[in-house]
Every structure is written in structure tokens, then in C-alpha cells.
Design an enzyme around this catalytic site. Structure first.
Site, PDB file in Angstrom:
ATOM      1  N   HIS A   9     -39.363   7.682 -21.747  1.00 21.30           N
ATOM      2  CA  HIS A   9     -40.375   7.567 -20.691  1.00 21.30           C
ATOM      3  C   HIS A   9     -41.744   7.823 -21.307  1.00 21.30           C
ATOM      4  CE1 HIS A   9     -37.578   8.415 -17.015  1.00 21.30           C
ATOM      5  NE2 HIS A   9     -37.062   7.526 -17.844  1.00 21.30           N
ATOM      6  N   GLU A  27     -44.107   9.841 -20.590  1.00 17.85           N
ATOM      7  CA  GLU A  27     -44.429  11.257 -20.778  1.00 17.85           C
ATOM      8  C   GLU A  27     -43.759  11.823 -22.026  1.00 17.85           C
ATOM      9  OE1 GLU A  27     -43.293   9.721 -18.025  1.00 17.85           O
ATOM     10  OE2 GLU A  27     -43.612  10.959 -16.254  1.00 17.85           O
ATOM     11  N   CYS A  35     -40.608  12.322 -13.465  1.00 14.66           N
ATOM     12  CA  CYS A  35     -39.234  12.466 -12.983  1.00 14.66           C
ATOM     13  C   CYS A  35     -38.716  13.854 -13.387  1.00 14.66           C
ATOM     14  CB  CYS A  35     -38.362  11.366 -13.580  1.00 14.66           C
ATOM     15  SG  CYS A  35     -38.009  11.587 -15.344  1.00 14.66           S
ATOM     16  N   CYS A  81     -38.646  14.393 -17.252  1.00 15.30           N
ATOM     17  CA  CYS A  81     -39.976  14.595 -17.825  1.00 15.30           C
ATOM     18  C   CYS A  81     -40.556  15.938 -17.393  1.00 15.30           C
ATOM     19  CB  CYS A  81     -40.895  13.444 -17.431  1.00 15.30           C
ATOM     20  SG  CYS A  81     -40.395  11.870 -18.193  1.00 15.30           S
TER      21      CYS A  81
END
Length: 149
Positions: free
Chosen positions: A46, A48, A76, A79
Site C-alpha cells: 500500500h 503508506e 486501512c 497501514c
């Protein structure tokens, strides 16, 4: 946030969900990333996580105190966990994620879960309209493409 939006565009060009992130310390970007799970065959890639990894490498420390993470979509749970472990001081996100957000939309891991040994300040809604439209446009195009073939 402007740089995060630019990075989200890179993700979109690659066929990834358009999310971008930057880690800033003392006014300087020390890490950046965009969504890459499809291209990297990595479910943890992701924006992040990619940005946190880059920042940690740049400062040679897995802890990132006194940093701010700017991201175009609410983090999410995965993360959020990485943000807590990295000791990121503050998260600024644009669009809310009503399906999996962990900064108050679905889960409230950032900042209010007092069970963690680190709490992160959170500010949401910065340039939300711009980022929400980018995400909506991406998913509309994906639905059209899947219905055609």
C-alpha cells in the site's frame, strides 16, 4: 498533500488503486510511495507502507517520531498498525474510506485506541473532494471495462 496526489496518479497510470503517500519530517519529504500491490505481487505494498519503508531506509531507523504521513485515502488497519509501530506523530488524509478506514470511518485505530503504546494525531478531509473524485473516476472506469469484456 499535493505530492501525495501526484503519486496517486502514478498508481492510477499503472492500473493500481490511485493512492499516494509521503512522509515528512521538519518540512522535508523523507519517504514517498504509491499503491503497488498488483505490480509488485505484494498485498502489503500500500502507498503508506511503501512510503514508511522508504522513510525508514532514508533515516536508517524503523522508528519515525516527529513525522507526518500525508495520504490520499484514509489508512486501512494494516497501514494503521505500521503507522503505530513506526511511531508516526501525525497522519493527514484526504478521502475517507467507508469500507475499510482505520482512522474513524470503520475502525478507530488512529488515534483513539488507548490500548496501543503510541497514539497518532489524525486530521482527515484535506483535499478530500479532489482525492474522492480521483478514486471514484478510477472505479467507474474499472466497472465499465469489466462490463465490456
Amino acid at each position: 498533500m499535493q505530492r501525495a496526489i501526484e503519486l496517486a496518479g502514478y498508481a492510477e497510470q499503472a492500473g493500481e488503486v490511485p493512492v499516494g503517500a509521503v512522509v515528512v519530517r521538519a518540512g522535508e519529504i523523507i519517504g514517498e510511495g504509491w499503491n503497488r500491490p498488483i505490480g509488485e505481487n505484494d498485498p502489503t505494498a500500500h502507498a503508506e507502507i511503501v512510503a514508511l519503508r522508504a522513510a525508514a531506509r532514508n533515516v536508517a531507523n524503523y522508528r519515525l517520531p516527529e513525522t507526518t504521513l500525508y495520504v490520499t485515502l484514509e489508512p486501512c488497519p494494516m497501514c494503521a498498525g505500521a503507522i503505530v509501530h513506526a511511531r508516526v506523530r501525525r497522519v493527514v488524509y484526504a478521502a475517507r474510506d467507508p469500507r475499510g478506514g482505520a482512522a474513524g470511518s470503520v475502525f478507530d485505530l488512529l488515534p483513539s485506541d488507548q490500548r496501543f503504546n503510541h497514539q497518532t494525531l489524525v486530521e482527515g478531509g484535506v483535499l478530500a473532494e479532489t482525492c474522492s473524485e480521483m478514486l471514484s473516476r478510477f472505479f467507474r472506469a474499472r466497472r465499465v471495462k469489466s462490463s465490456q469484456g
